[in-house]
Design a protein around this motif. Structure first.
Motif, PDB file in Angstrom:
ATOM      1  N   MET A 134       4.747  22.985 -34.303  1.00  0.00           N
ATOM      2  CA  MET A 134       5.699  22.012 -34.805  1.00  0.00           C
ATOM      3  C   MET A 134       6.786  22.762 -35.559  1.00  0.00           C
ATOM      4  SD  MET A 134       5.132  18.652 -37.157  1.00  0.00           S
ATOM      5  CE  MET A 134       4.398  17.871 -35.773  1.00  0.00           C
ATOM      6  N   PRO A 135       8.039  22.329 -35.429  1.00  0.00           N
ATOM      7  CA  PRO A 135       9.123  23.006 -36.131  1.00  0.00           C
ATOM      8  C   PRO A 135       8.905  23.009 -37.644  1.00  0.00           C
ATOM      9  CG  PRO A 135       9.983  21.443 -34.549  1.00  0.00           C
ATOM     10  CD  PRO A 135       8.507  21.250 -34.602  1.00  0.00           C
ATOM     11  N   VAL A 136       9.492  23.990 -38.264  1.00  0.00           N
ATOM     12  CA  VAL A 136       9.360  24.148 -39.708  1.00  0.00           C
ATOM     13  C   VAL A 136       9.895  22.918 -40.434  1.00  0.00           C
ATOM     14  CG1 VAL A 136      10.074  25.557 -41.660  1.00  0.00           C
ATOM     15  CG2 VAL A 136       9.446  26.646 -39.520  1.00  0.00           C
ATOM     16  N   ALA A 137      10.905  22.239 -39.881  1.00  0.00           N
ATOM     17  CA  ALA A 137      11.488  21.067 -40.543  1.00  0.00           C
ATOM     18  C   ALA A 137      10.434  20.008 -40.817  1.00  0.00           C
ATOM     19  CB  ALA A 137      12.619  20.488 -39.692  1.00  0.00           C
ATOM     20  N   ALA A 138       9.559  19.736 -39.865  1.00  0.00           N
ATOM     21  CA  ALA A 138       8.510  18.729 -40.060  1.00  0.00           C
ATOM     22  C   ALA A 138       7.488  19.216 -41.080  1.00  0.00           C
ATOM     23  CB  ALA A 138       7.831  18.403 -38.742  1.00  0.00           C
ATOM     24  N   GLN A 139       7.101  20.482 -40.987  1.00  0.00           N
ATOM     25  CA  GLN A 139       6.157  21.024 -41.960  1.00  0.00           C
ATOM     26  C   GLN A 139       6.740  20.976 -43.362  1.00  0.00           C
ATOM     27  OE1 GLN A 139       5.246  24.915 -40.436  1.00  0.00           O
ATOM     28  NE2 GLN A 139       3.815  24.114 -38.921  1.00  0.00           N
ATOM     29  N   ASP A 140       8.009  21.341 -43.488  1.00  0.00           N
ATOM     30  CA  ASP A 140       8.683  21.284 -44.788  1.00  0.00           C
ATOM     31  C   ASP A 140       8.757  19.859 -45.313  1.00  0.00           C
ATOM     32  OD1 ASP A 140       9.026  24.009 -44.700  1.00  0.00           O
ATOM     33  OD2 ASP A 140      11.152  23.922 -44.170  1.00  0.00           O
ATOM     34  N   PHE A 141       9.049  18.916 -44.434  1.00  0.00           N
ATOM     35  CA  PHE A 141       9.137  17.512 -44.826  1.00  0.00           C
ATOM     36  C   PHE A 141       7.805  17.034 -45.406  1.00  0.00           C
ATOM     37  CE2 PHE A 141       8.302  13.067 -43.836  1.00  0.00           C
ATOM     38  CZ  PHE A 141       9.337  12.446 -44.523  1.00  0.00           C
ATOM     39  N   PHE A 142       6.717  17.264 -44.687  1.00  0.00           N
ATOM     40  CA  PHE A 142       5.410  16.799 -45.157  1.00  0.00           C
ATOM     41  C   PHE A 142       4.960  17.544 -46.403  1.00  0.00           C
ATOM     42  CE2 PHE A 142       5.071  15.134 -40.764  1.00  0.00           C
ATOM     43  CZ  PHE A 142       4.851  13.802 -41.092  1.00  0.00           C
ATOM     44  N   ALA A 143       5.287  18.819 -46.509  1.00  0.00           N
ATOM     45  CA  ALA A 143       4.948  19.580 -47.716  1.00  0.00           C
ATOM     46  C   ALA A 143       5.705  19.034 -48.920  1.00  0.00           C
ATOM     47  CB  ALA A 143       5.255  21.060 -47.515  1.00  0.00           C
ATOM     48  N   ALA A 144       6.980  18.671 -48.731  1.00  0.00           N
ATOM     49  CA  ALA A 144       7.775  18.116 -49.823  1.00  0.00           C
ATOM     50  C   ALA A 144       7.244  16.749 -50.249  1.00  0.00           C
ATOM     51  CB  ALA A 144       9.239  18.009 -49.403  1.00  0.00           C
ATOM     52  N   VAL A 145       6.840  15.936 -49.287  1.00  0.00           N
ATOM     53  CA  VAL A 145       6.266  14.624 -49.607  1.00  0.00           C
ATOM     54  C   VAL A 145       4.999  14.810 -50.433  1.00  0.00           C
ATOM     55  CG1 VAL A 145       5.060  12.634 -48.606  1.00  0.00           C
ATOM     56  CG2 VAL A 145       7.250  13.360 -47.667  1.00  0.00           C
ATOM     57  N   ASP A 146       4.161  15.720 -50.015  1.00  0.00           N
ATOM     58  CA  ASP A 146       2.890  15.940 -50.698  1.00  0.00           C
ATOM     59  C   ASP A 146       3.081  16.522 -52.094  1.00  0.00           C
ATOM     60  OD1 ASP A 146       0.015  15.756 -50.568  1.00  0.00           O
ATOM     61  OD2 ASP A 146       0.002  17.947 -50.518  1.00  0.00           O
ATOM     62  N   ALA A 147       4.109  17.341 -52.279  1.00  0.00           N
ATOM     63  CA  ALA A 147       4.329  18.013 -53.562  1.00  0.00           C
ATOM     64  C   ALA A 147       5.058  17.145 -54.585  1.00  0.00           C
ATOM     65  CB  ALA A 147       5.110  19.302 -53.339  1.00  0.00           C
ATOM     66  N   ASP A 148       5.694  16.072 -54.154  1.00  0.00           N
ATOM     67  CA  ASP A 148       6.503  15.246 -55.057  1.00  0.00           C
ATOM     68  C   ASP A 148       5.608  14.327 -55.876  1.00  0.00           C
ATOM     69  OD1 ASP A 148       8.412  13.746 -56.336  1.00  0.00           O
ATOM     70  OD2 ASP A 148       9.526  13.250 -54.522  1.00  0.00           O
ATOM     71  N   PRO A 149       5.542  14.505 -57.210  1.00  0.00           N
ATOM     72  CA  PRO A 149       4.666  13.668 -58.029  1.00  0.00           C
ATOM     73  C   PRO A 149       5.270  12.292 -58.358  1.00  0.00           C
ATOM     74  CG  PRO A 149       5.776  15.250 -59.412  1.00  0.00           C
ATOM     75  CD  PRO A 149       6.200  15.542 -57.986  1.00  0.00           C
ATOM     76  N   VAL A 157       1.093   6.377 -35.163  1.00  0.00           N
ATOM     77  CA  VAL A 157       2.352   6.451 -34.430  1.00  0.00           C
ATOM     78  C   VAL A 157       2.281   7.664 -33.505  1.00  0.00           C
ATOM     79  CG1 VAL A 157       4.849   6.754 -34.640  1.00  0.00           C
ATOM     80  CG2 VAL A 157       3.591   5.446 -36.378  1.00  0.00           C
ATOM     81  N   VAL A 158       2.549   7.442 -32.226  1.00  0.00           N
ATOM     82  CA  VAL A 158       2.608   8.534 -31.257  1.00  0.00           C
ATOM     83  C   VAL A 158       4.075   8.711 -30.895  1.00  0.00           C
ATOM     84  CG1 VAL A 158       1.864   9.380 -29.007  1.00  0.00           C
ATOM     85  CG2 VAL A 158       0.307   7.975 -30.386  1.00  0.00           C
ATOM     86  N   VAL A 159       4.609   9.895 -31.190  1.00  0.00           N
ATOM     87  CA  VAL A 159       6.047  10.122 -31.050  1.00  0.00           C
ATOM     88  C   VAL A 159       6.308  11.515 -30.474  1.00  0.00           C
ATOM     89  CG1 VAL A 159       6.243  10.916 -33.446  1.00  0.00           C
ATOM     90  CG2 VAL A 159       8.250   9.992 -32.302  1.00  0.00           C
ATOM     91  N   ASP A 160       7.375  11.630 -29.712  1.00  0.00           N
ATOM     92  CA  ASP A 160       7.830  12.898 -29.165  1.00  0.00           C
ATOM     93  C   ASP A 160       8.408  13.763 -30.287  1.00  0.00           C
ATOM     94  OD1 ASP A 160       8.701  14.551 -26.758  1.00  0.00           O
ATOM     95  OD2 ASP A 160      10.612  14.216 -27.805  1.00  0.00           O
ATOM     96  N   ARG A 161       8.149  15.053 -30.244  1.00  0.00           N
ATOM     97  CA  ARG A 161       8.603  15.960 -31.298  1.00  0.00           C
ATOM     98  C   ARG A 161      10.110  15.922 -31.501  1.00  0.00           C
ATOM     99  NH1 ARG A 161      10.998  20.665 -31.580  1.00  0.00           N
ATOM    100  NH2 ARG A 161      10.849  20.966 -29.353  1.00  0.00           N
ATOM    101  N   GLN A 162      10.876  15.906 -30.426  1.00  0.00           N
ATOM    102  CA  GLN A 162      12.332  15.919 -30.560  1.00  0.00           C
ATOM    103  C   GLN A 162      12.833  14.670 -31.287  1.00  0.00           C
ATOM    104  OE1 GLN A 162      13.661  16.498 -26.537  1.00  0.00           O
ATOM    105  NE2 GLN A 162      13.499  18.712 -26.685  1.00  0.00           N
ATOM    106  N   LEU A 163      12.303  13.511 -30.944  1.00  0.00           N
ATOM    107  CA  LEU A 163      12.691  12.278 -31.627  1.00  0.00           C
ATOM    108  C   LEU A 163      12.261  12.322 -33.081  1.00  0.00           C
ATOM    109  CD1 LEU A 163      13.760   9.398 -31.793  1.00  0.00           C
ATOM    110  CD2 LEU A 163      11.539   8.614 -30.911  1.00  0.00           C
ATOM    111  N   PHE A 164      11.060  12.785 -33.341  1.00  0.00           N
ATOM    112  CA  PHE A 164      10.563  12.849 -34.710  1.00  0.00           C
ATOM    113  C   PHE A 164      11.427  13.768 -35.561  1.00  0.00           C
ATOM    114  CE2 PHE A 164       7.216  13.991 -37.908  1.00  0.00           C
ATOM    115  CZ  PHE A 164       7.077  12.718 -38.432  1.00  0.00           C
ATOM    116  N   ASP A 165      11.844  14.890 -35.005  1.00  0.00           N
ATOM    117  CA  ASP A 165      12.734  15.801 -35.732  1.00  0.00           C
ATOM    118  C   ASP A 165      14.054  15.117 -36.071  1.00  0.00           C
ATOM    119  OD1 ASP A 165      10.847  17.801 -35.611  1.00  0.00           O
ATOM    120  OD2 ASP A 165      11.834  18.904 -33.997  1.00  0.00           O
ATOM    121  N   ARG A 166      14.620  14.378 -35.122  1.00  0.00           N
ATOM    122  CA  ARG A 166      15.892  13.676 -35.375  1.00  0.00           C
ATOM    123  C   ARG A 166      15.728  12.612 -36.461  1.00  0.00           C
ATOM    124  NH1 ARG A 166      16.085  13.592 -29.690  1.00  0.00           N
ATOM    125  NH2 ARG A 166      15.823  11.328 -29.683  1.00  0.00           N
TER     126      ARG A 166
END
Length: 125
Positions: free
Chosen positions: A1-16, A63-72
């Protein structure tokens, strides 16, 4: 998975700070497909807080989604509602959890805040 998605989920998890309305409780899993590969992320909404982790555990909404759409969607290039209406991805379970996911997304690219727009109108007069 692209770094953008990993970064997004990491930021969500880290935000108190609370990111979603209080009283929202449940789990939302994204099955992000890239060809034959699938990566799964699970969000847990609990009393205004959100945690995220890679997980294939069952969820209240999947939710089942294509990676390209999810990135957008994560980049704010595409909005989740029109993609849902045109059936660009599938949803199974509690739809309100998916709609609450919007609280975590960035503003649409090129979007303007209503107050900024109104102040621009008053300067133009």
């Amino acid at each position: 998975m692209p770094v953008a998605a990993q970064d997004f989920f990491a930021a969500v998890d880290a935000d108190p700070r609370p990111r979603v309305p209080p009283g929202l409780n449940g789990t939302l899993r994204f099955d992000v497909r890239d060809g034959a590969d699938t990566e799964q992320w699970r969000l847990r909404f609990q009393d205004g807080r959100v945690t995220a982790a890679p997980s294939a555990e069952p969820a209240d909404c999947v939710v089942v989604v294509d990676r390209q759409l999810f990135d957008r969607i994560l980049q704010g290039v595409e909005s989740i509602e029109p993609a849902f209406v045109r059936q660009a991805f599938t949803v199974e379970g509690l739809l309100p959890l998916l709609l609450s996911f919007r609280w975590l997304l960035p503003d649409a690219v090129g979007a303007r805040r209503p107050r900024d727009l109104v102040s621009g109108w008053s300067r133009a007069r």
